[in-house]
Motif scaffolding. Structure first.
Motif, PDB file in Angstrom:
ATOM      1  N   LYS B  57       0.801  -1.224   0.000  1.00 30.66           N
ATOM      2  CA  LYS B  57       0.000   0.000   0.000  1.00 30.66           C
ATOM      3  C   LYS B  57       0.834   1.274   0.000  1.00 30.66           C
ATOM      4  O   LYS B  57       1.907   1.341   0.595  1.00 30.66           O
ATOM      5  N   LEU B  58       0.260   2.290  -0.631  1.00 28.80           N
ATOM      6  CA  LEU B  58       0.805   3.647  -0.574  1.00 28.80           C
ATOM      7  C   LEU B  58       0.031   4.400   0.507  1.00 28.80           C
ATOM      8  O   LEU B  58      -1.192   4.497   0.448  1.00 28.80           O
ATOM      9  N   THR B  59       0.740   4.922   1.489  1.00 32.10           N
ATOM     10  CA  THR B  59       0.048   5.680   2.531  1.00 32.10           C
ATOM     11  C   THR B  59       0.678   7.048   2.753  1.00 32.10           C
ATOM     12  O   THR B  59       0.003   8.068   2.743  1.00 32.10           O
ATOM     13  N   ASP B  61       4.040   7.920   1.313  1.00 31.83           N
ATOM     14  CA  ASP B  61       4.917   8.225   0.170  1.00 31.83           C
ATOM     15  C   ASP B  61       6.240   8.854   0.596  1.00 31.83           C
ATOM     16  O   ASP B  61       6.890   9.507  -0.196  1.00 31.83           O
TER      17      ASP B  61
END
Lengths: 783, 191
Positions: B57-59, B61
């Motif tokens: 996941k990208l949270t 960055d």
């Protein structure tokens, strides 16, 4: 179990529903029948067990699909450019360079969105406000192009503090005035002046709470796609039907042409209750480009402009008799809301937690040039608990009284605000159970005025942490009340498929709370099926019956009863079919583990045998949430005890342990409930010790919009947490006996920790977060 | 370890004449991929956007939250801060590769049994970080667990259950040498 549900007359009635402290009167139809209440003596087999979360394996394998994982053919990405100043007007926008950049498909700037959207206007009212949006083949291209736009602003004076906003010569934050029209909001009972005059002891204090940010791991985001004039929105939201209503209203579409889908979401905590700028701009760009558009906040946007718990200053006065009986409670509060928001201030808990004849609160809500507030887990009550419970603990010190005894003394047997009976209230049991589990001996919280390092050695409660001469231990407690009755409207359908697998359909959503699991458990219990045969289908407005937002700790007590009723309705039909096959009458049948038995015989059929005989005959049960009982207060109560260690040389506070005891009626799934309790308590630890949005008063911008600078607890900050339950099934609230539990655990944590710190250092720190410098200032008296 | 042939070529698109793409080979979850990432592309973008491995996941960055944690040559890495072009020849393991398809690793089973995922968004990063810990320390103490895992944020507050799950997985043997699922990549476990 009930075989003869009571038929009701049908028709519509009025009922009262409490949502996060706000009371709403709703008109609701009476359900066709009311299931027999699941009282404590009813034997249940699936409800009440710690069943494994039904979607756990999706979550541990990476298969769970969140909004940002949704990929559509030809999908484009949108990035929102945000204002760098808190107030002013846009003078000019030069997008030529941005348009020429690779991947760019569309740009919308000031004036390009329909006025009904109230987006992309010319006036800037807070830093972080959307100014333009760029749509491109990738997020990176969209972001690069957005930052290549040249926007010139005419900056104007601004107000980012309560004081600045209410000053006589303040800049106009909002055209209609900087003070919310309902201010000053006064709620009063009895006569506070008389109560204070009658008091033997009076304490006053000024309690300050910070702006807190939800900081969900998954930011706000949406994917929008049109099919002709029909719009589909994948949205990370706590309310699919509310997003649908918002989008339909703003985009002028019939509700039937908007579909909102939410499968998995990465937390909400109150900030994801409707369509946002990202939703509407993605929908407009999708229309314009003829492609699906995904718009997800980056972390900075999320921390700056996705909602917050507003700050408060609470000036509290409490009067009491020598024996601790409260004579008056008064709170005057200042709450800066941001550019928008509702009156979710700290007042409510002052009126609801203790029996006191004279209570008055007065709140002033100001608009300021920062992003608007949103509900944040236990809105108002969390802030209020810090003030009220802080003052109660100060009162206990002044009375030289055990703070637990003070609370027991002022226990409210009836809802003190409206003089209504409670549907259930085991707060006294919470106090007893918590004190026993914690080892509370009543000797703490003496009136300490001097830092007494010698007291270190006298510490009572052992822990595993090492201690040195600069470390001091302290203990404290705080209590909690929160309306958790839930209510209508909420509907469910339970279908039995031809192979006897069972679908539960409800238009609710699982934020990570476990509602998918809890609803499947309720349905399996009510229909007599194995839990593994039941699947809860949620999160799609197109195919599922209506449910309200998952806010106000409402999902279990609102949707749960509807699901139970639908399951009983389906079971009734299944039994009618089975009775013919078993040559008996339906009232002789009972079911468990997906098997029907003729009572007191060995004649039996599995669900699958019945449905196989039926072929594709569709058994479909429907259920709805009935009205709330009239004239009854439905609350979850609780108390938390904290032990802390304070390094008096550095001011650093470490929370060693928390014991939490709450009464939320019947607990459907103890393991999931415990997880949610631990989570709420840990957010409370963050609120007490670390979390504070900082806005530069000269620039009007947020200084810590990241997860490094806005600090939420890490695994290294976790105390030993003990979660216990009090009370039992609350069938006066609804027929499942369950009340809500999502928000209660965050409410008393910060004041309990603050009380423990005061106990440790002998001085109160009336402002959270309890940062080292605030604690040191309190120790040295330089505050 | 087999390093991919290093190739560069000039793109045929004349509007991008200045841009160079580097063809590189990396192994992700036991599968070999040839990719030509942009020079500013992160490993996270490569995994999610090119290989459709959206479990990671990208949270934030910027390496603050740990949701994008992957195993890069056996060690934890924030894939949001790792340039894809720096992974030429590397072996990467993501949450999707913690166990063969259709099965669950000991650690994943422990996460399920101990309810160590609430919303689940940080869970892939938590699992990868926990597996890396167990690969290096078969029976970590609670303090070791806390230290190793404190770079992985969870806003739901699942931490106590994650500690329990890691402890249980260790007891069940998830940390005795490389786990069954992670032997195939030949990564330097325990190094």
């Amino acid at each position: 179990m009930a075989r003869k549900p009571k038929p009701t007359k049908g028709g519509f009635v009025q009922t009262i529903v409490e949502v996060e402290g706000r009371t709403e009167t709703r008109t609701v139809e009476l359900p066709a029948f009311e299931p027999t209440p699941w009282t404590d003596d009813v034997e249940l087999h699936i409800v009440g067990t710690s069943a494994t979360r039904v979607d756990a394996s999706e979550k541990v394998t990476g298969r769970a699909r969140y909004t940002a994982d949704i990929e559509r053919p030809g999908m484009l990405h949108a990035y929102i450019l945000r204002a760098p100043i808190p107030r002013g007007t846009i003078r000019s926008v030069d997008a030529a360079a941005a348009r020429a950049m690779p991947g760019v498909v569309a740009i919308m700037g000031p004036g390009d969105a329909p006025s009904k959207t109230r987006l992309l206007g010319n006036d800037i009212t807070y830093a972080g406000q959307p100014v333009a949006v760029v749509c491109a083949s990738s997020v990176r291209e969209a972001r690069n192009a957005a930052h290549a736009m040249v926007v010139a602003y005419d900056a104007a004076p601004f107000a980012v503090t309560f004081k600045a906003a209410v000053a006589p010569d303040a800049p106009k934050v909002r055209a209609a005035g900087n003070v919310n029209p309902k201010s000053p909001l006064v709620i009063a009972r009895g006569d506070v002046a008389a109560g204070l005059a009658a008091a033997d002891v009076v304490v006053t204090g000024e309690y300050r709470t910070p702006v807190a940010l939800h900081t969900a791991l998954e930011p706000h985001g949406a994917v929008c796609e049109w099919d002709g004039d029909r719009l589909t929105i994948w949205e990370s939201t706590q309310g699919i039907f509310r997003v649908r209503a918002d989008a339909a209203r703003i985009l002028e579409l019939p509700l039937s042409k908007v579909r909102v889908i939410k499968d998995y979401m990465g937390g909400g905590f109150g900030a994801k209750n409707g369509a946002g700028a990202h939703t509407i701009l993605a929908a407009l760009l999708a229309k314009q480009t003829g492609r699906a558009v995904r718009c997800i906040n980056d972390r900075e946007a999320e921390q700056i402009d996705s909602g917050n718990r507003p700050a408060s200053v609470q000036r509290v006065t409490i009067g009491a008799k020598k024996n601790g009986t409260l004579t008056a409670i008064q709170m005057v509060g200042d709450i800066p809301l941001g550019i928008s928001g509702w009156e979710g201030g700290p007042a409510q808990i002052y009126h609801e937690l203790y029996a006191c004849p004279n209570v008055r609160t007065e709140e002033t809500f100001a608009y300021i040039n920062t992003s608007g507030m949103q509900a944040f887990r236990g809105p108002g009550y969390v802030e209020g608990a810090f003030g009220l419970e802080g003052a109660m603990n100060a009162l206990a010190r002044k009375l030289n009284m055990d703070p637990l005894a003070l609370r027991k003394k002022n226990f409210a047997k009836k809802d003190p605000r409206q003089n209504r009976p409670f549907s259930g209230n085991a707060l006294l049991e919470c106090y007893e159970k918590g004190a026993a589990a914690f080892g509370w001996d009543g000797a703490q919280a003496k009136a300490l005025s001097v830092v007494d390092r010698e007291r270190l050695t006298a510490n009572h409660v052992p822990t595993t942490r090492r201690s040195s001469t600069s470390k001091r231990r302290g203990v404290g407690l705080a209590a909690q009340v929160w309306p958790t009755g839930g209510g209508p409207p909420s509907y469910a359908t339970v279908r039995i498929n031809a192979d006897a697998s069972i679908d539960v359909l409800a238009g609710t959503q699982d934020l990570g709370t476990g509602s998918r699991t809890v609803l499947a458990q309720i349905a399996a219990e009510a229909i007599g099926a194995k839990l593994t045969d039941v699947r809860a289908i949620i999160g799609d407005t197109q195919s599922l019956p209506y449910a309200g937002n998952s806010w106000g700790s409402m999902t279990t007590p609102s949707v749960g009863p509807a699901v139970r009723m639908a399951a009983e309705d389906a079971q009734r039909q299944l039994f009618e079919a089975a009775a013919t096959m078993l040559d008996t009458t339906p009232d002789t049948l009972e079911a468990r583990d997906s098997r029907i038995v003729v009572r007191d015989t060995d004649r039996t059929m599995t669900f699958a045998e019945v449905t196989k005989n039926l072929g594709n005959v569709m058994i479909s049960g429907s259920g709805s949430r009935g009205p709330n009982p009239a004239g009854v207060a439905i609350n979850t109560f609780g108390v938390q005890f904290a032990e802390v260690e304070v390094d008096v040389d550095t001011g650093l506070v470490t929370v060693l342990r928390i014991v939490a005891v709450h009464d939320a009626g019947r607990i459907i799934n103890p393991a999931l409930a415990e997880s949610q309790m631990q989570g709420g308590i840990l957010q409370g630890v963050g609120y007490a010790l670390y979390e504070e949005r900082i806005v530069d008063e000269r620039l009007g911008v947020v200084l810590n919009p990241s997860m490094h600078e806005y600090k939420i607890p890490t695994m290294a900050d976790v105390p030993v947490i003990t979660v216990l339950w009090a009370g039992g099934s609350d069938t006066a609230a609804n027929h499942t006996g369950a009340r809500g539990i999502a928000e209660p655990p965050i409410i008393p944590t910060a004041p309990a920790i603050a009380a423990a710190v005061a106990d440790a250092i002998g001085a109160e720190v009336p402002q959270i977060p309890l940062t080292p410098w605030r604690v040191l200032a309190a120790i040295t008296g330089t505050r | 370890m087999c390093r991919a042939a290093f190739k560069t070529w000039r793109t045929f698109d004349t509007s991008l004449t200045a841009e160079l793409f580097q063809l590189m080979r990396l192994t992700v979850n036991d599968r070999v991929h040839d990719v030509a990432p942009r020079d500013d592309e992160t490993l996270l973008e490569l995994l999610r956007d090119r290989l459709a491995l959206t479990g990671t996941k990208l949270t934030c960055d910027r390496g603050e939250c740990g949701a994008c944690t992957v195993l890069l040559d056996g060690a934890t890495a924030y894939s949001c801060l790792t340039l894809a072009v720096s992974c030429d020849g590397a072996t990467v393991r993501t949450v999707e590769g913690l166990a063969p398809p259709g099965s669950l690793s000991t650690l994943q089973q422990a996460f399920i049994a101990h309810d160590a995922a609430q919303c689940g968004y940080c869970t892939p990063g938590q699992l990868v970080a926990a597996q890396a810990l167990l690969d290096h320390s078969a029976h970590p103490t609670d303090d070791e667990i806390r230290a190793a895992m404190s770079g992985n944020l969870c806003r739901c507050g699942t931490y106590p259950k994650i500690v329990q799950a890691i402890r249980a997985a260790a007891e069940a043997g998830a940390g005795v040498g490389p786990s069954a699922a992670s032997t195939a990549d030949g990564a330097p476990h325990g190094a």
